[in-house]
Motif scaffolding. Structure first.
Motif, PDB file in Angstrom:
ATOM      1  N   GLU A 216       0.827  -1.204   0.000  1.00 11.00           N
ATOM      2  CA  GLU A 216       0.000   0.000   0.000  1.00 11.00           C
ATOM      3  C   GLU A 216       0.862   1.255   0.000  1.00 11.00           C
ATOM      4  O   GLU A 216       0.439   2.295  -0.510  1.00 11.00           O
ATOM      5  N   ARG A 217       2.061   1.143   0.554  1.00  6.46           N
ATOM      6  CA  ARG A 217       2.959   2.300   0.609  1.00  6.46           C
ATOM      7  C   ARG A 217       3.957   2.313  -0.549  1.00  6.46           C
ATOM      8  O   ARG A 217       5.035   2.883  -0.453  1.00  6.46           O
ATOM      9  N   GLN A 218       3.593   1.643  -1.642  1.00  5.40           N
ATOM     10  CA  GLN A 218       4.313   1.719  -2.917  1.00  5.40           C
ATOM     11  C   GLN A 218       5.716   1.100  -2.864  1.00  5.40           C
ATOM     12  O   GLN A 218       6.632   1.575  -3.543  1.00  5.40           O
ATOM     13  N   ILE A 219       5.891   0.032  -2.111  1.00  7.76           N
ATOM     14  CA  ILE A 219       7.208  -0.587  -2.019  1.00  7.76           C
ATOM     15  C   ILE A 219       7.666  -1.135  -3.372  1.00  7.76           C
ATOM     16  O   ILE A 219       8.856  -1.131  -3.682  1.00  7.76           O
ATOM     17  N   VAL A 220       6.721  -1.597  -4.209  1.00  7.63           N
ATOM     18  CA  VAL A 220       7.095  -2.124  -5.529  1.00  7.63           C
ATOM     19  C   VAL A 220       7.683  -1.010  -6.393  1.00  7.63           C
ATOM     20  O   VAL A 220       8.737  -1.177  -7.023  1.00  7.63           O
ATOM     21  N   LYS A 221       7.012   0.122  -6.399  1.00  2.47           N
ATOM     22  CA  LYS A 221       7.498   1.264  -7.179  1.00  2.47           C
ATOM     23  C   LYS A 221       8.905   1.671  -6.735  1.00  2.47           C
ATOM     24  O   LYS A 221       9.816   1.862  -7.574  1.00  2.47           O
TER      25      LYS A 221
END
Length: 407
Positions: A216-221
Motif C-alpha cells: 500500500e505504501r508503494q514498495i514495488v514502485k
C-alpha cells in the motif's frame, strides 16, 4: 543560537551528528581495500586476483547482510545493531592485515566485515526517522551522504601517510571507537527519552513485517527505483575510468584525474536533490519524474555528443540526476515509513535490491561492449531512465499517496 533551544532541533542535530560520524567510519572501512591495493600488490602480499576475490565477496556479504540485518533492525534496538556492527567489523577488519599471508583467513575476514557493516544503515535510518521530524530526518540523511563521500578521500589520505597495514589498523580503531561511543550515547538517549522505538507505529498491528502494508505504501514502485538507480550510482560510476579510457581515448593517468574531479559534483547530488525537492513543495512523485527525465535526456546527449569534454559533462549531469532520484528513495521514502515499524526492513531490502542490480549489470557491461560497443551500453542507460519515467507517472490515485508525506 536560538534555534538550538528547541528540543526537537537539538535532538535531531545530536542524532544526525552521531550517525554521520559512524557512517564516516563505515565508509573509511569500505574504501580501505581499494586505496591500499596497489601497495599490497607491489609488496607481493596479495595478487590482483586476490584483491578482486575479496572485493567480490565483500559486496555479496554486504548486500545479503542488508536484507537480513534490515529485518533484524526492526526488532532489536539501534544501540545493539549499530554498536555491535561497528565493533565486530572493526575486529574482522583488523584480522585482514594480521593474517595477510594466510589468504583464506583474510578473505573470510573481509567478507565478514561486509556483513557486519551492513548492520548500520537500516537501523540508523529507523532510529532517526522515529525520533525526529520527517523534515529533519531528511536533512540528517544528507549528513550520512556527505560522510559516505568523505570516506574515500579520508582513506586515500591515510594511505599516503601509512603502510597498507597501518590504514587497516586505523579504520579498525575508528570502527571500535565509534562502536563504543554509539552504544554508550544511544543508551543515554534511551534513558533520557531522546530515543524511543516504534512510537508512530499502529499499536493494533502486531506483526513486524506486513507485506500488504508495504504494498500500500508503494514498495514495488520504490524497489524499481532502487534497481534502476543502483545500476547508475554503483555500476556506471565504477565504470567511469574505463569509459574515459576506452571510449573517450584518455590515457589512464588523465582518466583517473578526471574521475577524481567528477566525484566532487557527484558528492553534491544529494544536496542538489533536496534543494529541488524543497522547491517542488516536497512532492516526491514530481521530483522522481523530473530527475529520471533529466537523466534520460542527458544520457541521450552522451550518445549523440562525442566531443570528450561535453560528453563527460553530460555523463556527469546524467549521473547526478539519477543519484537525485536515489536520494528521494533513501532520504525521503524510507523515513516516511516510520509509522509502519518497518523502516529498517524496507531500507535494508531496498539497499539489497540496489546492490544486486549493480552487480548483475556490471557482469554484462564487458559483453555488451565487446559485442555491440559503447553505443549500445549508453542506450541501455537511456532505456533504464525511461523505465524510471514510466513508473513516476501518476497512473492512478493511490490509497496512501506520498506526494506530501506527513511531516
Amino acid at each position: 543560537m536560538a534555534v538550538f533551544k528547541k528540543a526537537e532541533v537539538r535532538n535531531a542535530v545530536f542524532l544526525g551528528t552521531l550517525c554521520s560520524l559512524s557512517y564516516l567510519a563505515v565508509y573509511f572501512a569500505r574504501n580501505t581495500l581499494g586505496v591500499v591495493s596497489p601497495q599490497a600488490i607491489d609488496e607481493g602480499t596479495f595478487t590482483t586476483e586476490a584483491i578482486g576475490a575479496m572485493s567480490s565477496l565483500y559486496f555479496i556479504t554486504y548486500a545479503v547482510g542488508q536484507l537480513i540485518n534490515g529485518t533484524i533492525g526492526d526488532r532489536i534496538h539501534a544501540k545493539y545493531m549499530i554498536g555491535l556492527g561497528l565493533i565486530c567489523s572493526g575486529i574482522t577488519s583488523m584480522i585482514v592485515p594480521l593474517f595477510a599471508h594466510t589468504f583464506w583467513v583474510s578473505y573470510l575476514a573481509y567478507g565478514m566485515t561486509g556483513f557486519f557493516l551492513s548492520m548500520i544503515y537500516g537501523p540508523m535510518t529507523k532510529v532517526v526517522s522515529e525520533n525526529t521530524n520527517l523534515v529533519y530526518a531528511t536533512r540528517c540523511s544528507l549528513g550520512y551522504t556527505l560522510a559516505s563521500f568523505l570516506g574515500s578521500p579520508m582513506a586515500g589520505l591515510f594511505a599516503m601517510l601509512m603502510s597498507w597495514q597501518g590504514v587497516f589498523y586505523s579504520n579498525t580503531a575508528a570502527l571500535l571507537l565509534m562502536g563504543v561511543v554509539c552504544f554508550a550515547v544511544f543508551t543515554r538517549f534511551e534513558h533520557t527519552g531522546v530515543v524511543r522505538y516504534n512510537q508512530f507505529r499502529d499499536k493494533t498491528e502486531k506483526r513486524t513485517f506486513n507485506v500488504k502494508l508495504l504494498l500500500e505504501r508503494q514498495i514495488v514502485k520504490f524497489t524499481i527505483v532502487a534497481l534502476l538507480t543502483g545500476v547508475i550510482r554503483t555500476a556506471v560510476v565504477n565504470w567511469m575510468t574505463i569509459y574515459f579510457t576506452q571510449f573517450l581515448g584518455y590515457p589512464p593517468d588523465q582518466a583517473a584525474f578526471l574521475f577524481t574531479v567528477c566525484t566532487l559534483p557527484i558528492a553534491a547530488s544529494a544536496f542538489i536533490a533536496i534543494f529541488i525537492f524543497e522547491r517542488l513543495r516536497r512532492n516526491i512523485d514530481l521530483s522522481l519524474l523530473l530527475f529520471f527525465s533529466s537523466a534520460a535526456v542527458f544520457f541521450l546527449l552522451v550518445f549523440f555528443v562525442r566531443q570528450p569534454i561535453w560528453n563527460i559533462v553530460f555523463l556527469l549531469l546524467a549521473i547526478i540526476s539519477s543519484n537525485s532520484a536515489a536520494t528521494m528513495l533513501y532520504s525521503r521514502y524510507c523515513p516516511s515509513l516510520r509509522d509502519t515499524g518497518m523502516v529498517s526492513t524496507a531500507t535494508g531490502f531496498l539497499d539489497f535490491s540496489s546492490y544486486v542490480s549493480a552487480s548483475v549489470f556490471t557482469q554484462f557491461f564487458p559483453t555488451i561492449i565487446k559485442v555491440a560497443k559503447y553505443d549500445a551500453l549508453i542506450l541501455i542507460w537511456v532505456a533504464l531512465m525511461c523505465v524510471g519515467i514510466a513508473i513516476s507517472l501518476p497512473w492512478k490515485r493511490r490509497a496512501a499517496p506520498l506526494t506530501r508525506a506527513r511531516e
